[in-house]
Design a protein around this motif. Sequence first.
Motif, short mmCIF file in Angstrom:
data_model
loop_
_atom_site.label_atom_id
_atom_site.label_comp_id
_atom_site.label_asym_id
_atom_site.label_seq_id
_atom_site.Cartn_x
_atom_site.Cartn_y
_atom_site.Cartn_z
N LEU A 66 0.86 -1.18 0.00
CA LEU A 66 0.00 0.00 0.00
C LEU A 66 0.89 1.24 0.00
O LEU A 66 1.57 1.52 0.99
N ALA A 67 0.90 1.95 -1.13
CA ALA A 67 1.72 3.15 -1.26
C ALA A 67 0.81 4.34 -1.54
O ALA A 67 0.99 5.06 -2.51
N ILE A 68 -0.18 4.50 -0.66
CA ILE A 68 -1.17 5.56 -0.83
C ILE A 68 -1.10 6.52 0.36
O ILE A 68 -0.42 6.25 1.35
N LYS A 69 -1.84 7.62 0.27
CA LYS A 69 -1.90 8.56 1.38
C LYS A 69 -2.72 7.97 2.51
O LYS A 69 -3.75 7.32 2.26
N PRO A 70 -2.31 8.18 3.76
CA PRO A 70 -3.04 7.59 4.90
C PRO A 70 -4.52 7.93 4.91
O PRO A 70 -5.35 7.09 5.27
N GLN A 71 -4.87 9.14 4.50
CA GLN A 71 -6.27 9.55 4.54
C GLN A 71 -7.14 8.82 3.52
O GLN A 71 -8.37 8.90 3.57
N SER A 72 -6.49 8.08 2.60
CA SER A 72 -7.24 7.32 1.59
C SER A 72 -7.50 5.88 2.01
O SER A 72 -8.15 5.12 1.29
N ILE A 93 3.34 1.18 3.58
CA ILE A 93 4.38 2.19 3.79
C ILE A 93 3.76 3.51 4.24
O ILE A 93 4.38 4.56 4.16
N MET A 94 2.53 3.43 4.73
CA MET A 94 1.80 4.62 5.17
C MET A 94 2.18 5.00 6.61
O MET A 94 2.26 4.14 7.48
N ALA A 95 2.38 6.27 6.83
CA ALA A 95 2.66 6.76 8.18
C ALA A 95 1.37 6.86 8.98
O ALA A 95 0.32 7.20 8.44
N GLY A 96 1.45 6.51 10.26
CA GLY A 96 0.34 6.76 11.17
C GLY A 96 -0.76 5.72 11.22
O GLY A 96 -1.60 5.75 12.12
N VAL A 112 2.83 -6.11 7.40
CA VAL A 112 4.17 -5.53 7.56
C VAL A 112 4.04 -4.03 7.42
O VAL A 112 3.40 -3.52 6.49
N ARG A 113 4.63 -3.31 8.36
CA ARG A 113 4.69 -1.84 8.24
C ARG A 113 6.12 -1.44 7.94
O ARG A 113 7.07 -1.89 8.58
N VAL A 114 6.26 -0.59 6.93
CA VAL A 114 7.57 -0.17 6.47
C VAL A 114 7.63 1.35 6.42
O VAL A 114 6.69 1.99 5.95
N MET A 115 8.71 1.92 6.92
CA MET A 115 8.91 3.36 6.81
C MET A 115 10.23 3.62 6.09
O MET A 115 11.31 3.62 6.68
N PRO A 116 10.17 3.81 4.76
CA PRO A 116 11.37 4.15 3.99
C PRO A 116 11.59 5.66 3.98
O PRO A 116 10.79 6.41 4.55
N ASN A 117 12.65 6.10 3.36
CA ASN A 117 12.83 7.54 3.16
C ASN A 117 13.33 7.80 1.74
O ASN A 117 13.68 6.88 1.01
N THR A 152 19.54 0.56 4.06
CA THR A 152 19.76 -0.12 5.33
C THR A 152 18.44 -0.38 6.04
O THR A 152 17.64 0.54 6.23
N ILE A 153 18.23 -1.64 6.45
CA ILE A 153 16.99 -2.00 7.14
C ILE A 153 17.18 -1.91 8.66
O ILE A 153 18.19 -2.38 9.20
N ILE A 154 16.21 -1.31 9.31
CA ILE A 154 16.16 -1.29 10.77
C ILE A 154 14.97 -2.15 11.18
O ILE A 154 13.81 -1.77 10.96
N ASN A 155 15.23 -3.34 11.72
CA ASN A 155 14.14 -4.22 12.15
C ASN A 155 13.62 -3.76 13.50
O ASN A 155 14.37 -3.60 14.46
N ILE A 156 12.31 -3.56 13.57
CA ILE A 156 11.67 -3.01 14.76
C ILE A 156 10.82 -4.08 15.43
O ILE A 156 9.97 -4.71 14.79
N LYS A 157 11.06 -4.31 16.71
CA LYS A 157 10.32 -5.34 17.44
C LYS A 157 9.03 -4.80 18.06
O LYS A 157 8.06 -5.53 18.21
N LYS A 158 9.04 -3.53 18.44
CA LYS A 158 7.84 -2.91 19.02
C LYS A 158 7.29 -1.88 18.04
O LYS A 158 7.98 -0.95 17.65
N GLU A 159 6.03 -2.06 17.69
CA GLU A 159 5.45 -1.24 16.63
C GLU A 159 5.46 0.25 16.92
O GLU A 159 5.60 1.07 15.99
N ASP A 160 5.35 0.64 18.17
CA ASP A 160 5.29 2.08 18.46
C ASP A 160 6.58 2.81 18.06
O ASP A 160 6.59 4.03 17.91
N LYS A 161 7.66 2.05 17.84
CA LYS A 161 8.91 2.66 17.39
C LYS A 161 8.83 3.14 15.95
O LYS A 161 9.67 3.94 15.50
N ILE A 162 7.83 2.66 15.20
CA ILE A 162 7.66 3.09 13.81
C ILE A 162 7.44 4.61 13.76
O ILE A 162 7.92 5.30 12.86
N ASN A 163 6.69 5.13 14.72
CA ASN A 163 6.44 6.57 14.74
C ASN A 163 7.74 7.36 14.96
O ASN A 163 7.92 8.44 14.40
#
Length: 261
Positions: A66-72, A93-96, A112-117, A152-163
């Motif tokens: 899913l590469a769309i805007k969160p509000q959609s 890959i949506m924030a929030g 899977v939640r992904v936060m690229p830049n 570079t991948i940063i594997n996150i164990k706790k989801e709240d770290k995504i923010n």
Amino acid sequence: MKFGVIGTGVMGSIIIKKILQTRILRPNDIIVSDRNQHKLDQFKRYGINTVLDNIDLVKQSKAIILAIKPQSTKDLFDEIRRYIDKDILLISIMAGIDTKQLKKLAGLNKIVRVMPNTPSKIGEGVIGIYMTNSVSDKEKIFVSKIFESLGTIINIKKEDKINAITALTGSGPAYLFAFTESLIETAKKFGFRNSNKMIIDMIYGSAKLMKESEYSPDILRAMVTSKGGTTEAAIKSLEQDRFNEIIDNAVTKAYNRSKKI
């Protein structure tokens, strides 16, 4: 396996192109959907399957990005929910939008939640990844292969770290670009016509030095800062203006906004 990508904005396009460059999947294994035919045409020439209808994509895919805007998000799942295979792998890959919300909207567990830049475009990104327990080992390897091509991948164990990842590395390039803009404007004030190249090359060289040096940034800074010198005068000015506090406040606001989206 058919791999679907919903949305062909900046990041969606980067991911598709990196998959092609690294040959993780064949073009014919990729399906892309967008409401804009002109956007889809750029992918057709690579042999990628394109559709205007998200439902067509969902019916054919075993994994979806899913590469769309969160509000959609809600409108999208109102459209496709009844057609989603319960065993599909959903990559967002949506924030929030957290996995709890996605599970409720999609009726799925493998998320899977992904936060690229944006430096992912040149394979130099920093990508935070969180996976639910339902994602299989084979699927974890598949996801890692895709996003390793971006940086570079940063594997996150706790989801709240995504923010936090969103605020630090997702938005981070914009902070550096803003700092660069300010330096360029100051260089212009001093009459440098090639200020863009001069400042960008300086930042590139400094970033490369930080990455390749055995010393941490604080030590490298100290090495440049001679007592009573020009750099010390600048650093003292930044400290008096609470530079660290300014950065911390900005990132914290981005973090809080990420939680509210």
